[in-house]
Each structure stands twice: as structure tokens, then as C-alpha cells.
Motif scaffolding. Sequence first.
Motif, PDB file in Angstrom:
ATOM      1  N   TRP A 164      -2.502  13.524  -8.790  1.00 32.23           N
ATOM      2  CA  TRP A 164      -3.836  13.069  -8.424  1.00 32.23           C
ATOM      3  C   TRP A 164      -4.839  13.762  -9.332  1.00 32.23           C
ATOM      4  O   TRP A 164      -4.759  14.975  -9.545  1.00 32.23           O
ATOM      5  CB  TRP A 164      -4.137  13.386  -6.962  1.00 32.23           C
ATOM      6  CG  TRP A 164      -5.379  12.677  -6.481  1.00 32.23           C
ATOM      7  CD1 TRP A 164      -6.642  13.180  -6.408  1.00 32.23           C
ATOM      8  CD2 TRP A 164      -5.466  11.326  -6.047  1.00 32.23           C
ATOM      9  NE1 TRP A 164      -7.519  12.227  -5.947  1.00 32.23           N
ATOM     10  CE2 TRP A 164      -6.817  11.072  -5.723  1.00 32.23           C
ATOM     11  CE3 TRP A 164      -4.527  10.297  -5.909  1.00 32.23           C
ATOM     12  CZ2 TRP A 164      -7.254   9.840  -5.256  1.00 32.23           C
ATOM     13  CZ3 TRP A 164      -4.967   9.063  -5.439  1.00 32.23           C
ATOM     14  CH2 TRP A 164      -6.311   8.856  -5.125  1.00 32.23           C
ATOM     15  N   PRO A 165      -5.794  13.035  -9.907  1.00 31.71           N
ATOM     16  CA  PRO A 165      -6.713  13.641 -10.881  1.00 31.71           C
ATOM     17  C   PRO A 165      -7.739  14.557 -10.215  1.00 31.71           C
ATOM     18  O   PRO A 165      -8.057  14.413  -9.034  1.00 31.71           O
ATOM     19  CB  PRO A 165      -7.389  12.417 -11.505  1.00 31.71           C
ATOM     20  CG  PRO A 165      -7.385  11.398 -10.412  1.00 31.71           C
ATOM     21  CD  PRO A 165      -6.085  11.602  -9.681  1.00 31.71           C
ATOM     22  N   SER A 166      -8.249  15.477 -10.992  1.00 29.46           N
ATOM     23  CA  SER A 166      -9.349  16.315 -10.505  1.00 29.46           C
ATOM     24  C   SER A 166     -10.659  15.541 -10.509  1.00 29.46           C
ATOM     25  O   SER A 166     -11.590  15.875  -9.783  1.00 29.46           O
ATOM     26  CB  SER A 166      -9.471  17.572 -11.379  1.00 29.46           C
ATOM     27  OG  SER A 166      -9.664  17.207 -12.750  1.00 29.46           O
ATOM     28  N   LEU A 197       0.830  -1.201   0.000  1.00 32.31           N
ATOM     29  CA  LEU A 197       0.000   0.000   0.000  1.00 32.31           C
ATOM     30  C   LEU A 197       0.866   1.253   0.000  1.00 32.31           C
ATOM     31  O   LEU A 197       0.591   2.221  -0.724  1.00 32.31           O
ATOM     32  CB  LEU A 197      -0.931  -0.011   1.215  1.00 32.31           C
ATOM     33  CG  LEU A 197      -1.876   1.179   1.350  1.00 32.31           C
ATOM     34  CD1 LEU A 197      -2.863   1.227   0.193  1.00 32.31           C
ATOM     35  CD2 LEU A 197      -2.631   1.120   2.687  1.00 32.31           C
ATOM     36  N   GLU A 198       1.935   1.240   0.802  1.00 31.54           N
ATOM     37  CA  GLU A 198       2.839   2.396   0.844  1.00 31.54           C
ATOM     38  C   GLU A 198       3.480   2.634  -0.515  1.00 31.54           C
ATOM     39  O   GLU A 198       3.528   3.768  -1.020  1.00 31.54           O
ATOM     40  CB  GLU A 198       3.922   2.162   1.898  1.00 31.54           C
ATOM     41  CG  GLU A 198       4.942   3.284   1.969  1.00 31.54           C
ATOM     42  CD  GLU A 198       6.050   3.019   2.970  1.00 31.54           C
ATOM     43  OE1 GLU A 198       7.064   3.741   2.928  1.00 31.54           O
ATOM     44  OE2 GLU A 198       5.894   2.087   3.793  1.00 31.54           O
ATOM     45  N   THR A 199       3.947   1.565  -1.155  1.00 32.06           N
ATOM     46  CA  THR A 199       4.656   1.705  -2.421  1.00 32.06           C
ATOM     47  C   THR A 199       3.697   2.045  -3.560  1.00 32.06           C
ATOM     48  O   THR A 199       4.093   2.687  -4.541  1.00 32.06           O
ATOM     49  CB  THR A 199       5.430   0.410  -2.729  1.00 32.06           C
ATOM     50  OG1 THR A 199       6.190   0.035  -1.574  1.00 32.06           O
ATOM     51  CG2 THR A 199       6.377   0.596  -3.895  1.00 32.06           C
ATOM     52  N   LEU A 200       2.459   1.651  -3.451  1.00 28.94           N
ATOM     53  CA  LEU A 200       1.450   1.967  -4.471  1.00 28.94           C
ATOM     54  C   LEU A 200       1.352   3.465  -4.708  1.00 28.94           C
ATOM     55  O   LEU A 200       1.162   3.918  -5.848  1.00 28.94           O
ATOM     56  CB  LEU A 200       0.091   1.407  -4.029  1.00 28.94           C
ATOM     57  CG  LEU A 200      -1.097   1.649  -4.953  1.00 28.94           C
ATOM     58  CD1 LEU A 200      -0.960   0.850  -6.244  1.00 28.94           C
ATOM     59  CD2 LEU A 200      -2.412   1.285  -4.248  1.00 28.94           C
ATOM     60  N   GLN A 257      -2.127  10.231   4.251  1.00 27.51           N
ATOM     61  CA  GLN A 257      -0.957  11.118   4.274  1.00 27.51           C
ATOM     62  C   GLN A 257      -1.122  12.285   3.313  1.00 27.51           C
ATOM     63  O   GLN A 257      -0.617  13.373   3.554  1.00 27.51           O
ATOM     64  CB  GLN A 257       0.308  10.335   3.930  1.00 27.51           C
ATOM     65  CG  GLN A 257       1.591  11.158   4.082  1.00 27.51           C
ATOM     66  CD  GLN A 257       2.809  10.405   3.597  1.00 27.51           C
ATOM     67  OE1 GLN A 257       2.768   9.772   2.546  1.00 27.51           O
ATOM     68  NE2 GLN A 257       3.888  10.442   4.364  1.00 27.51           N
ATOM     69  N   GLN A 258      -1.826  12.074   2.209  1.00 27.98           N
ATOM     70  CA  GLN A 258      -2.008  13.117   1.215  1.00 27.98           C
ATOM     71  C   GLN A 258      -3.490  13.242   0.901  1.00 27.98           C
ATOM     72  O   GLN A 258      -4.291  12.353   1.230  1.00 27.98           O
ATOM     73  CB  GLN A 258      -1.247  12.787  -0.066  1.00 27.98           C
ATOM     74  CG  GLN A 258      -1.746  11.530  -0.772  1.00 27.98           C
ATOM     75  CD  GLN A 258      -0.932  11.218  -2.021  1.00 27.98           C
ATOM     76  OE1 GLN A 258       0.249  10.977  -1.945  1.00 27.98           O
ATOM     77  NE2 GLN A 258      -1.597  11.239  -3.172  1.00 27.98           N
ATOM     78  N   LEU A 259      -3.861  14.343   0.286  1.00 28.35           N
ATOM     79  CA  LEU A 259      -5.247  14.537  -0.107  1.00 28.35           C
ATOM     80  C   LEU A 259      -5.576  13.614  -1.270  1.00 28.35           C
ATOM     81  O   LEU A 259      -4.828  13.533  -2.255  1.00 28.35           O
ATOM     82  CB  LEU A 259      -5.478  15.995  -0.514  1.00 28.35           C
ATOM     83  CG  LEU A 259      -5.383  17.042   0.612  1.00 28.35           C
ATOM     84  CD1 LEU A 259      -5.546  18.442   0.042  1.00 28.35           C
ATOM     85  CD2 LEU A 259      -6.437  16.772   1.680  1.00 28.35           C
ATOM     86  N   LEU A 290       2.844   8.953  -6.971  1.00 31.25           N
ATOM     87  CA  LEU A 290       2.116  10.190  -6.682  1.00 31.25           C
ATOM     88  C   LEU A 290       2.883  11.051  -5.682  1.00 31.25           C
ATOM     89  O   LEU A 290       2.974  12.270  -5.833  1.00 31.25           O
ATOM     90  CB  LEU A 290       0.728   9.857  -6.143  1.00 31.25           C
ATOM     91  CG  LEU A 290      -0.190   9.139  -7.139  1.00 31.25           C
ATOM     92  CD1 LEU A 290      -1.282   8.369  -6.419  1.00 31.25           C
ATOM     93  CD2 LEU A 290      -0.793  10.130  -8.118  1.00 31.25           C
ATOM     94  N   ARG A 291       3.483  10.411  -4.671  1.00 31.69           N
ATOM     95  CA  ARG A 291       4.235  11.176  -3.674  1.00 31.69           C
ATOM     96  C   ARG A 291       5.482  11.813  -4.264  1.00 31.69           C
ATOM     97  O   ARG A 291       5.881  12.921  -3.869  1.00 31.69           O
ATOM     98  CB  ARG A 291       4.638  10.275  -2.496  1.00 31.69           C
ATOM     99  CG  ARG A 291       3.502   9.867  -1.596  1.00 31.69           C
ATOM    100  CD  ARG A 291       4.030   9.376  -0.251  1.00 31.69           C
ATOM    101  NE  ARG A 291       5.009   8.302  -0.399  1.00 31.69           N
ATOM    102  CZ  ARG A 291       4.713   7.006  -0.470  1.00 31.69           C
ATOM    103  NH1 ARG A 291       3.439   6.625  -0.447  1.00 31.69           N
ATOM    104  NH2 ARG A 291       5.658   6.099  -0.595  1.00 31.69           N
TER     105      ARG A 291
END
Length: 353
Positions: A21-23, A7-10, A39-41, A14-15
Motif C-alpha cells: 500500500w503506498p504512502s 472486490l475481495e480478489t482486487l 480488513q486492512q489499513l 496487497l494481502r
Amino acid sequence: MNTDPALETLFLPLREGYLRWPSEAALLLNARDGWPLHQQLTPGLLCEQGFKPEFDALQRSGVSVLQRIEKDARFALVLALPPRNREAARALYARAMRHLVPGGVLIVCQTNSEGAKSGEIDLSRIAGALTVLSKNKCRVFWTRPNEPRDEEQIAQWAKLDVPRPILDGRFVSRPGVFAWDRIDRASQLLVDQLPSDLTGRAADFGAGFGFLSSQLMTRCAGIRALDVIEADTQALDLARLNLAAFDDRVALRYQWHDVMQGVADRYDVIVCNPPFHAQQGAERPDIGRRFISAAADALNPGGRLWMVANRHLPYESVLNAAFGEVRVHAQQDGFKAIEAIKAVGSKKTERRR
């Protein structure tokens, strides 16, 4: 929250800015809760999870989650955590492709020990060239699939998730559920020990595709009602198909439920082959202990639990504490078949053969 390298590496692309991340809305297939989700939006993220403990964890954390995404739903970004079974993983890739809008991005991650390299090769067959990163003993790979897509191959892989006959047509099953194409030795050992005099209202805790339930009703004419309780929604759907022949004789009820949370109803008989591994493979004897405690709470006085377990797992202490009588009926191939009887009064006895 527990460590979840896949999950972290997935979320690594993006990180680290490889992708945005798409609108529009995004989808996470075979979702699991964990700190990378928070951790992120991730506006517009919708998760799919058919395993009740994971579903409940996602829901508790405030994530939008469904058992099954509608077939015609389309997303600009699809993320996926494939299962260990390769056929089930291919079926997931096919669904992921069909959930993408044209020009959308698909991100997949697997641990190396669960077949990440094979997964990368498989996805490239239907999606084209991939970008790959390695971290945390995992591989994450992503793509904007080629257009036009290989719809014939996608359709073939989608069919891998369709229930199919197994064991000369005695049952139907599908890749990805426990012991999907066979009767596991532990369940067979338990069935071989089941007496024919079990009566009343029964439950199958962790029923899988319905093997123990079918044998209980076949052997025990006195069973008048049966609750089929299973946390995996795909397995529960299979149990409905496999047990349909008993509808006219037994009052059947199907529950998508996590037995570890306890059950509300009361029974005269409970059968179970409790899992002893988490979905990610770690040994979890606490699951079996929770099943035993739930069975002890759910049985009527004098009620009988019939269960099977790996011989090395330390279940005797919780059995002896919760039941009036405990008996190991058979030990074979590393498994033990156990009967435990709920005490009517306060006196407890223990017998072993």
C-alpha cells in the motif's frame, strides 16, 4: 456485508505481499463497500462511485467517496472494478491510466463471467505487460504502465465515455447506462399504453437517460412539473441533455437519489420502469417492490402510477395492498404495463382486462 468476489480478489495482491500500500494517496474507481475495504489499513484511499446506493453505503461505512474525481488528480495506486459493458470498461481503463503518477501501479479485477479475460487483453494494450492471479472465479491483474504511454489509444478509449447521438439523433447516451443504445421493450410497452389525460405534478422514478420522461411530456400537455429521479449520475446527466427541449414548458427538476429510500415530495403522476437486477447482475424483485411502496407514499389521493415490469415478477400483492385500483393494461414480450390509482378513501377495487 454481502459477498463480493471481485472486490475481495482486487485486494489479493496487497494481502499476499505482491504489492505494498503506498504512502501517498490511492484511488478506487467504481468502488463498492465490503469487508476487503476494512480488513486492512488503507490510508489515503479515495473512492469514486456515481451510483447512489453504492455511494451511500460507502459513506455510511466511513470511506471517503466522491461522485467524480477531478480530472487532474493523480495517485500512486489506482484500483478499478470495471463495469460489464466493454466500451465503458475501456473508458474506465483510460481514466485510470490518466489518474496514475509516473511509476504508479494500476490494479484491476473482474469476474470471469463479466469478461475478465477480455479486460486483461484490453488493459495490456494501453499499459503493457500484466501480472495476473486467479481466485474466486475472478482475475486480478496489475501493472506499472509502460513509459511513454500510448496516449493516442488512451485518448480514443476515453472518448467512449462521451455522450453520443443514438436512435437517429433523438437522444444522446453513453455505454454503461441501462439500455444505452436503444429503447428497451418494457419502456416502449409502457409508453404505448400511456393516456394523454395525465395532469399535474409528475415524477419519473429511475429515469435512465430520460426516455419515459420525454414521452410523458410529449403525450400529456397537462403535465406542468416533472421530477426526474435517477440513482446513476451518468444517466441523470444524459437526461438533462435529452430533456432540455422541454425546459420552457415544464418545470423540470433533476434529483440524484435512491428511490428505494423513499421520496419527500408528492405527485399526481408517477411513471417508472424499475430495475429488477442489482448492478452485479443478481435478480432483485425487492427493488421493484420498494419502488411501488415509494410511489404509493408519494402519490396524492387519486394519483396514478404507470409502471412496467417483467410478467413473472410478483408485484401484484404489494400493488393491491397499497393502491385502491390496479389494472394490467397490456402484456407483451414477457412484460406487463400496469396502472395503479391511489385510493381517495378506504375502499379498494381491482380490475384487470
